[in-house]
Structure formats: C-alpha cells, structure tokens
Write an enzyme that holds these catalytic residues in place. Structure first.
Site, PDB file in Angstrom:
ATOM      1  N   ARG A   1       6.790 -27.020 -14.378  1.00  0.00           N
ATOM      2  CA  ARG A   1       7.016 -25.833 -13.546  1.00  0.00           C
ATOM      3  C   ARG A   1       5.946 -24.776 -13.797  1.00  0.00           C
ATOM      4  NH1 ARG A   1      12.869 -25.175 -16.190  1.00  0.00           N
ATOM      5  NH2 ARG A   1      12.542 -27.425 -16.216  1.00  0.00           N
TER       6      ARG A   1
ATOM      7  N   LYS B   1       8.661 -34.464 -27.577  1.00  0.00           N
ATOM      8  CA  LYS B   1       9.719 -35.377 -27.143  1.00  0.00           C
ATOM      9  C   LYS B   1      10.017 -36.394 -28.231  1.00  0.00           C
ATOM     10  CE  LYS B   1       8.710 -35.253 -22.165  1.00  0.00           C
ATOM     11  NZ  LYS B   1      10.020 -34.801 -21.676  1.00  0.00           N
TER      12      LYS B   1
HETATM   13  N1  BES Z   1       8.207 -34.711 -17.307  1.00  0.00           N
HETATM   14  C1  BES Z   1       9.477 -34.249 -17.732  1.00  0.00           C
HETATM   15  C2  BES Z   1      10.618 -34.703 -16.819  1.00  0.00           C
HETATM   16  C3  BES Z   1      10.890 -36.165 -16.771  1.00  0.00           C
HETATM   17  C4  BES Z   1      11.873 -36.733 -17.533  1.00  0.00           C
HETATM   18  C5  BES Z   1      10.195 -36.974 -15.894  1.00  0.00           C
HETATM   19  C6  BES Z   1      12.141 -38.081 -17.450  1.00  0.00           C
HETATM   20  C7  BES Z   1      10.457 -38.315 -15.801  1.00  0.00           C
HETATM   21  C8  BES Z   1      11.433 -38.869 -16.583  1.00  0.00           C
HETATM   22  C9  BES Z   1       9.486 -32.728 -17.780  1.00  0.00           C
HETATM   23  O1  BES Z   1       8.278 -32.117 -18.069  1.00  0.00           O
HETATM   24  C10 BES Z   1      10.429 -32.336 -18.864  1.00  0.00           C
HETATM   25  O2  BES Z   1      10.131 -32.598 -19.994  1.00  0.00           O
HETATM   26  N2  BES Z   1      11.545 -31.727 -18.489  1.00  0.00           N
HETATM   27  C11 BES Z   1      12.506 -31.315 -19.427  1.00  0.00           C
HETATM   28  C12 BES Z   1      12.921 -29.914 -19.077  1.00  0.00           C
HETATM   29  C13 BES Z   1      13.693 -29.218 -20.148  1.00  0.00           C
HETATM   30  C14 BES Z   1      12.822 -28.965 -21.350  1.00  0.00           C
HETATM   31  C15 BES Z   1      14.211 -27.916 -19.595  1.00  0.00           C
HETATM   32  C16 BES Z   1      13.692 -32.273 -19.332  1.00  0.00           C
HETATM   33  O3  BES Z   1      13.957 -32.780 -18.246  1.00  0.00           O
HETATM   34  O4  BES Z   1      14.293 -32.551 -20.352  1.00  0.00           O
HETATM   35 MN    MN Z   2       7.969 -31.942 -20.171  1.00  0.00          MN
END
Ligand code: BES
Ligand code: MN
Ligand code: ZN
Length: 496
Positions: free
Chosen positions: A353, A279
């Site tokens: 997931r 990230k």
């Molecule tokens: N933990 C994150 C989702 C999240 C984002 C939680 C902001 C709380 C605040 C999750 O694991 C994630 O990174 N999701 C990605 C999915 C994508 C890679 C398809 C996302 O939401 O960008």
């Molecule tokens: Mn994630």
C-alpha cells in the site's frame, strides 16, 4: 500455437486427437458425442460407462479409435452442469484440451465446443482459444531436463453442429492470442525468482517489451523518485541493495483517435520479506510473486499494443524489493508521500500500500478518467474470498460494475468487497496523517481504504489479486505458479 476452425463431419477431422467438451447429464444426447459414438460403433459411450465418466468438471476420458475416425484418439472433457457454460468453463476446457493432448503425445488437436456455431458468443470462443494456448504454458528455464512431451502446435475449434463460425467469433481467436501473449509475459515474470527479477531487471524487461511493442517508456530511478517526493516507494526499497524503480508505459492509439484515457497501476514488490517485520517460515517462501500486479499491468500493455483499441492507457509499475537491513525503514518511521500526506509505518510488511500510494498519486496527475490498480496486497483477501477470487474495491459503482462484467466475460473470478467507512479510523495515527496498518480483521478493507486516500476524486478501482496471482495446482488454463490473472479482465474492459 496455431488455431483455426474446423467445420463439417468430426469423424473426418484430421489431428492427433479429437476432443469433445461435454456437459454433465446431457452429454450422451449431444450431437458431437452421438456422431463420434456412432462412427466408433458405440465404443465411446460404452467406454464412458465402464470408466464411470459422467461429464463432471475435471473428468476426462481418452480412447483409441482404431482407425474408425480420422483422429487416432478421441477424448471427452467433462464441464460440469450446463449452467456453468460460461467463459470460465470454456477457459478451463481449452486448458484441459491442450493438457490432455500433450499427455498422450499429440501435437495437434481438434476441440469441439458443446455449442452450435450460431450460438457461441465471441467471448466464449475467445476464452476457449485462450485456454488452448495457456494450457500449453510451461516454465522450464531452470530444469536441466525439460519435460519431453512435445508442444501442441496446432489446434482447430469445431462446433456440435459442424457449422461455420460467425465473423465476430473468428476474430475472437486473434484476440485470444494477443491476450494469451500478455498473460505469458506476466506468468514468466512471476515465475522468475527474486535473484533474477528485481526492480532494475523488471524495469529493463518493461523497457524492452514496451519499445518492441511501440509503447512510450519512462523509467524513473531512485534519484528521480526522490525528486518526485515519492518517499513511500523509496522507503520500502531502502532496505534492499537493489534500489526501486517507477516505470511508466503509455499506449496511445494511432492517429490520436483516443476516446478516453485510463491508468493501470501495479504493485511490483520483486520480493517481499516483510522487511524488519520479517515474515515467518510458511509465509515468505512464495514472495517472489509479490510483483504479480506490476507483471499483469505489463502483460496488459503488451496485449493492448496487439489489439489497438481506441483508448489511451498508462501502465504504472511501482517496483521495489522489501528487505530488512541496517538501511531499512523501521516500524514507527514517518514518511512523506508524493501526495504530501505523512504516513507512520507501523508495520513494514504492509509495504504494498505504501508503494501503491505514491504510484496512485502519480497516476492521478496524468489526467485520466479512471485508475485501476492490481496488487497482491493482503493475505486477508485470501481468507475472505478463497485462493482463486480477485477482491474488487472501488469508489465508483459504474466502474466496479464494468470491471465485474469484464471479469465474467473473461472467465476470471472476481467479487466486490466494501470500503467499510467505520474501519477508516483504524488508520488514524498519533504522530502522522495516517498509519499504514489497521487490525487483523477486515485487513483487505483497511488496505483498500488506505489506497483510497491517494486517488483524490478520480474514479478508482483496486483489484486485490493476492489469491489467484499464483496457483498451487495445475488446473484448467492455469499451470502451477504465476497465473497472469487480471490481464484478460483488463483487456476486456479496455478493448471491448
Ligand atoms: N504481499 C503480502 C500479501 C500477500 C500474502 C500476498 C499472501 C500473497 C499471498 C503483503 O505485502 C503483506 O505482507 N500483507 C500483510 C499485511 C499486514 C501486515 C497488515 C498481510 O496480509 O499479512
Ligand atoms: Mn508484505
Ligand atoms: Zn507484499
């Protein structure tokens, strides 16, 4: 916080501060306002005029009473228009009451709800009492100088007509205490940094709490997870020096008087760096909160044990730390799930997931009638619904309706989103049974569609709590940080 009821004349109520919850527009005619205003010789309504207090949501007014009523101070808390006389409004009122009291150094308060004793429902009263307790929540473990304001340790609830509460309303307070205790468990875990809370320590906390609350506890280590074939959970944890855990708590009612059995499944990513799909700055800083689903499951189990409903509840927590390293899974890797399906990991940041897939499969082997998972699963759900609303997905309409009704009674924002079938093809892979990530648009939906593949025919609901799991502002019963969202909704669903 000790919570009791006060009935009779508000001017004679004894506490450091007397707080009146008031609806916009109609507030000057409300019996509690008139009574106190009269005792103060008209000073309350006059001060409100001066300060342009109109009863709008978030407005408040504090006034010294100069001995004219027994409480040294009176406060008005605005609730907005009357049609918002909901559990959410009462939760907010309770939170604002405690915070207002604390801001003036009060250790005790009387909170008069804007309802007559015979009109208030148990769930409205429960929400107000829960708000009172949670409005006092602080997480100050790491502050060298904790805030000096004392805790508000005593509160009493009163009604506009000075009436006495019905028995059901009275027992709502002990429910509120139990739920709030569960919410605090969840908040504390979310607020702890990733350096302290990782799979092993989370599991240890679950074991300790589970044991002290008479729950059956099983903690599966990496070897046992491997034996289960839960390679998705194992894979997500593979980049971390801290191996994953799967925790299984069971609450069973005394004397085998169980009417149904359900499983709650929580996403417990103790830190989500994104893995090799790391990230960027701006997205990574808050990711210690990515175990809020598992924390809410644990908080719910704790609350349940205090409430003793006649339902068997399994709490399943999938715990892993998602880190990039030489041992991390790579984009393009193919992993076999406990359910047998293979998954191409096209994005290591869609890790929630993956761990949930294995945990959901585990849950379906427990012979339950319903499975409900909670997860901070997607940024997309925040885009869709905003920062304070739970996204609900379900393969069963009755379950979806029941959960939506529970959220409304509990005062938590929830909105159902569709499992749009046409998006399913985004998860098709050339090398595996499916891949873990679809396109950007509809990201919350494809995440839910992925999960659905692992529950078989079991009626299932998925709560995407990525928005409300953490609050960036102090608001109502929320402090900044972990909110414990989901606990109150689940308790309503399980114990009412
Ligand atoms: N933990 C994150 C989702 C999240 C984002 C939680 C902001 C709380 C605040 C999750 O694991 C994630 O990174 N999701 C990605 C999915 C994508 C890679 C398809 C996302 O939401 O960008
Ligand atoms: Mn994630
Ligand atoms: Zn995540």
């Amino acid at each position: 916080m000790q919570i009791s009821f006060y009935s009779g004349n508000l001017a004679a109520a004894q506490a450091d501060v007397l707080i009146l919850g008031v609806f916009e527009d109609v507030w000057q005619k409300a019996a509690h306002v008139r009574l106190v205003d009269r005792a103060l010789g008209g000073a309350l309504i006059a001060a409100a005029r001066d300060e342009q207090f109109a009863g709008k949501q978030k407005q408040k007014l504090v006034l010294a009473t100069a001995g004219k009523v027994r409480c040294r101070r009176v406060a008005l808390v605005g609730l907005g228009r009357e049609e918002t006389g909901s559990a959410a409004t009462m939760l907010r009122l309770g939170g604002a009451a405690t915070r207002t009291a604390r801001s003036v150094g009060a250790k005790s308060l009387v909170l008069c709800l804007p309802f007559a004793a015979a009109d208030v429902t148990a769930h409205l009263c429960e929400a107000a009492a829960r708000g009172l307790v949670l409005g006092g929540y602080r997480f100050e473990r790491y502050l060298s100088e904790p805030s000096r304001a004392p805790d508000v340790s005593k509160a009493a609830l009163a009604f506009v007509d000075g009436g006495r509460p019905l028995a059901a309303v009275k027992s709502a307070v002990s429910r509120a205490q139990a739920i709030a205790a569960g919410v605090v468990v969840a908040r504390d875990l979310v607020n702890e940094p990733g350096i302290e809370v990782y799979p092993e320590t989370f599991a240890a906390a679950a074991k300790k709490l589970g044991t002290s609350h008479r729950l059956k506890v099983r903690v599966f280590g990496a070897l046992e997870i491997e034996k289960m074939g839960a390679r998705l959970l194992l894979g997500v944890g593979a980049g971390s020096a801290r191996p994953p855990r799967l925790v299984h708590l069971t609450y069973a009612p005394a004397g085998g008087k169980s009417k149904r059995s359900v499983a709650l499944v929580g996403k417990g990513i103790t830190f989500d760096s994104g893995g090799l799909n790391i990230k960027p700055t701006g997205g990574i800083e808050t990711m210690k909160m990515d175990m809020a689903g598992a924390a809410a499951v644990l908080g719910t189990m704790v609350a349940l044990s205090k409430l003793s409903p006649k339902v068997t509840v399994h709490g399943v927590m999938a715990l892993a730390e998602n880190m990039p390293s030489g041992t991390a899974i790579r984009p393009g890797d193919v992993l076999r799930s406990a359910a047998g399906k293979t998954v191409e990991v096209n994005n290591t940041d869609a890790e929630g997931r993956l761990v949930l897939a294995d945990a959901l499969h585990f849950a379906t082997t427990l012979g339950v009638q319903h499975v409900v998972d909670l997860a901070t699963l997607t940024g997309a759900v925040k885009v869709a619904l905003g920062p304070s609303t739970i996204g609900l997905f379900a393969n069963d309409d009755a379950l979806a309706t029941a959960l939506a009704d529970s959220a409304a009674r509990a005062g938590e924002d929830l909105w159902r989103l569709p499992l749009t079938e046409t998006l399913r093809e985004q998860l098709k892979s050339d090398v595996a049974d499916m891949k873990n990530t679809g396109d950007r648009f509809g990201g919350a939906i494809t995440a839910a569609l992925f999960l659905r593949e692992f529950v078989g025919k079991t009626p299932w609901a998925h709560l995407d709590i990525a928005g409300p799991a953490e609050s960036t502002v102090e608001d109502g019963a929320y402090a900044k940080g972990g909110t414990g969202v989901g606990v109150a909704t689940l308790i309503d669903w399980l114990a009412s």
